[in-house]
Scaffold this motif. Sequence first.
Motif, PDB file in Angstrom:
ATOM      1  N   LEU A  45      -3.638  16.624  -6.819  1.00  0.00           N
ATOM      2  CA  LEU A  45      -4.295  16.201  -8.054  1.00  0.00           C
ATOM      3  C   LEU A  45      -3.270  16.038  -9.173  1.00  0.00           C
ATOM      4  O   LEU A  45      -2.845  17.000  -9.804  1.00  0.00           O
ATOM      5  CB  LEU A  45      -5.382  17.200  -8.457  1.00  0.00           C
ATOM      6  N   ALA A  46      -2.866  14.801  -9.418  1.00  0.00           N
ATOM      7  CA  ALA A  46      -1.895  14.493 -10.459  1.00  0.00           C
ATOM      8  C   ALA A  46      -2.534  14.630 -11.833  1.00  0.00           C
ATOM      9  O   ALA A  46      -3.737  14.444 -12.005  1.00  0.00           O
ATOM     10  CB  ALA A  46      -1.357  13.074 -10.268  1.00  0.00           C
ATOM     11  N   GLN A  47      -1.708  14.937 -12.813  1.00  0.00           N
ATOM     12  CA  GLN A  47      -2.170  15.004 -14.188  1.00  0.00           C
ATOM     13  C   GLN A  47      -2.246  13.605 -14.783  1.00  0.00           C
ATOM     14  O   GLN A  47      -1.622  12.666 -14.298  1.00  0.00           O
ATOM     15  CB  GLN A  47      -1.235  15.881 -15.024  1.00  0.00           C
ATOM     16  N   GLY A  48      -3.047  13.473 -15.837  1.00  0.00           N
ATOM     17  CA  GLY A  48      -3.214  12.182 -16.476  1.00  0.00           C
ATOM     18  C   GLY A  48      -4.561  11.555 -16.166  1.00  0.00           C
ATOM     19  O   GLY A  48      -5.382  12.133 -15.430  1.00  0.00           O
ATOM     20  N   PRO A  49      -4.811  10.371 -16.707  1.00  0.00           N
ATOM     21  CA  PRO A  49      -6.129   9.723 -16.599  1.00  0.00           C
ATOM     22  C   PRO A  49      -6.361   9.012 -15.268  1.00  0.00           C
ATOM     23  O   PRO A  49      -6.486   7.785 -15.212  1.00  0.00           O
ATOM     24  CB  PRO A  49      -6.108   8.744 -17.771  1.00  0.00           C
ATOM     25  N   ASP A 103       3.484  21.424  -7.110  1.00  0.00           N
ATOM     26  CA  ASP A 103       2.365  20.843  -6.364  1.00  0.00           C
ATOM     27  C   ASP A 103       1.115  21.666  -6.671  1.00  0.00           C
ATOM     28  O   ASP A 103       1.046  22.841  -6.312  1.00  0.00           O
ATOM     29  CB  ASP A 103       2.685  20.882  -4.866  1.00  0.00           C
ATOM     30  N   PRO A 104       0.116  21.078  -7.350  1.00  0.00           N
ATOM     31  CA  PRO A 104      -1.084  21.854  -7.688  1.00  0.00           C
ATOM     32  C   PRO A 104      -1.821  22.381  -6.468  1.00  0.00           C
ATOM     33  O   PRO A 104      -2.527  23.382  -6.558  1.00  0.00           O
ATOM     34  CB  PRO A 104      -1.939  20.855  -8.480  1.00  0.00           C
ATOM     35  N   ASN A 105      -1.669  21.719  -5.324  1.00  0.00           N
ATOM     36  CA  ASN A 105      -2.295  22.228  -4.110  1.00  0.00           C
ATOM     37  C   ASN A 105      -1.769  23.604  -3.758  1.00  0.00           C
ATOM     38  O   ASN A 105      -2.500  24.458  -3.254  1.00  0.00           O
ATOM     39  CB  ASN A 105      -2.036  21.281  -2.934  1.00  0.00           C
ATOM     40  N   ALA A 106      -0.484  23.823  -4.002  1.00  0.00           N
ATOM     41  CA  ALA A 106       0.136  25.101  -3.645  1.00  0.00           C
ATOM     42  C   ALA A 106      -0.573  26.259  -4.336  1.00  0.00           C
ATOM     43  O   ALA A 106      -0.782  27.317  -3.734  1.00  0.00           O
ATOM     44  CB  ALA A 106       1.618  25.087  -3.997  1.00  0.00           C
ATOM     45  N   ALA A 107      -0.949  26.042  -5.595  1.00  0.00           N
ATOM     46  CA  ALA A 107      -1.646  27.090  -6.344  1.00  0.00           C
ATOM     47  C   ALA A 107      -3.020  27.370  -5.744  1.00  0.00           C
ATOM     48  O   ALA A 107      -3.467  28.532  -5.706  1.00  0.00           O
ATOM     49  CB  ALA A 107      -1.783  26.690  -7.803  1.00  0.00           C
ATOM     50  N   GLU A 108      -3.688  26.323  -5.264  1.00  0.00           N
ATOM     51  CA  GLU A 108      -5.011  26.507  -4.678  1.00  0.00           C
ATOM     52  C   GLU A 108      -4.923  27.177  -3.311  1.00  0.00           C
ATOM     53  O   GLU A 108      -5.758  28.019  -2.972  1.00  0.00           O
ATOM     54  CB  GLU A 108      -5.746  25.168  -4.601  1.00  0.00           C
ATOM     55  N   LYS A 111     -13.175  17.621 -10.197  1.00  0.00           N
ATOM     56  CA  LYS A 111     -12.080  18.584 -10.291  1.00  0.00           C
ATOM     57  C   LYS A 111     -11.389  18.388 -11.631  1.00  0.00           C
ATOM     58  O   LYS A 111     -11.285  17.268 -12.134  1.00  0.00           O
ATOM     59  CB  LYS A 111     -11.071  18.371  -9.164  1.00  0.00           C
ATOM     60  N   THR A 112     -10.919  19.485 -12.203  1.00  0.00           N
ATOM     61  CA  THR A 112     -10.189  19.418 -13.468  1.00  0.00           C
ATOM     62  C   THR A 112      -8.700  19.532 -13.191  1.00  0.00           C
ATOM     63  O   THR A 112      -8.241  20.500 -12.577  1.00  0.00           O
ATOM     64  CB  THR A 112     -10.628  20.545 -14.417  1.00  0.00           C
ATOM     65  N   SER A 113      -7.940  18.540 -13.633  1.00  0.00           N
ATOM     66  CA  SER A 113      -6.500  18.532 -13.377  1.00  0.00           C
ATOM     67  C   SER A 113      -5.767  19.452 -14.346  1.00  0.00           C
ATOM     68  O   SER A 113      -6.353  19.991 -15.295  1.00  0.00           O
ATOM     69  CB  SER A 113      -5.958  17.107 -13.519  1.00  0.00           C
ATOM     70  N   GLY A 114      -4.478  19.590 -14.142  1.00  0.00           N
ATOM     71  CA  GLY A 114      -3.663  20.432 -15.007  1.00  0.00           C
ATOM     72  C   GLY A 114      -3.588  19.939 -16.432  1.00  0.00           C
ATOM     73  O   GLY A 114      -3.264  20.693 -17.349  1.00  0.00           O
ATOM     74  N   SER A 115      -3.899  18.647 -16.633  1.00  0.00           N
ATOM     75  CA  SER A 115      -3.907  18.078 -17.983  1.00  0.00           C
ATOM     76  C   SER A 115      -5.282  18.157 -18.623  1.00  0.00           C
ATOM     77  O   SER A 115      -5.495  17.658 -19.734  1.00  0.00           O
ATOM     78  CB  SER A 115      -3.439  16.617 -17.936  1.00  0.00           C
TER      79      SER A 115
END
Length: 350
Positions: free
Chosen positions: A119-123, A166-171, A297-301
């Motif tokens: 899940l990339a940040q941004g719109p 990588d946001p997946n790593a945190a999940e 899902k809510t991204s890091g941004s």
Amino acid sequence: MALSVAACGKAGDKKSDDSSSSGSGDKTIGLLLPDSVTARYEKFDKPYFEAKVSALCSDCKVEYANAAGDAAKQAQQVSSMITKGVKVIVVSAQDSAAIKSSIQTAVNKGIKVIAYDRLAQGPVSAYVSFDNVKVGELQGQALVDALGSKATKSSKVVMINGDDADPNAAEFKKGAHSVLDGKVDIAYEQSGLWKDTVAAQKMKAAITQIGAKKIAGVYAANDGMAGGIATTLKGAGISGIPLTGQDAELAGIQRIVAGTQSSTVYKAFKPEAEAAAQLAVNLLQGKDISSLATVTKTSGSGDKVPSQLLPPVSVTKANIKDTVIKDKLYTVQDICTAEYAKACKAAGLE
């Protein structure tokens, strides 16, 4: 989740390892993958995506590029896609935060962006992946199951997580901790950066810190790192302890057969790649995606992203036949090379 081998359609005939020159136009989709070290991207995700786009839209084109583990290179590739006139970009971000400005630039040019697998940040307009917290839960539970009666609060477990970029790593980490916390003693925890060499170094440090005879099991966030860890364990004379993984890489499956890895997590690449292709074609053609991306899902941004999440499956020696072989990800011949023939026979994989 049947996974039959798909032949690449004409969308796959004009690619190179970095980026293709198939031209631009109103029916061009960009595909940006993060690295070539993780076997799945080049071998499965790319051809499945290309074939599905071709099947859905015979005159659509796919521009492909691989970041080779370099976030700056991926940013340049986004710029190149914009210049070539693509209308939709599907990107698995090498660094989910660093790519935010590139995604914003693309969107400002009227390009739709789909976050793929990460899940990339941004719109971004949509996100397709697996339930990554569930992946971590499956990994943690597989480790507990493999420990059996040795899963106690005093049992020392090593955790080698994925790349923090990588946001997946945190999940994955969150899901694993939800199972492991309170059941075992996580005595050492570090990031392996998705690299077998780094994971091997971290494992060596853990052995020095904890003591070889005191380590009950190892959580590795993916199969690539598990390979490096398995080599370190063997070198330290440690055998017979559980070691997790993820991605159902062939080498990981072979280690499971041989008993040097206890489990992996199978995320069927074809359904994921095809889901991304369907979303991309729908967005290209101005069609609604609400029936496909049914969760948010809510991204890091902080962006709320319509998402499609697919179910992962835990794989152990007991269900190799019913998962990766049944779905034709690998054949028995692929797995049971001469080196693994004896172990395959013992596992009933002849």
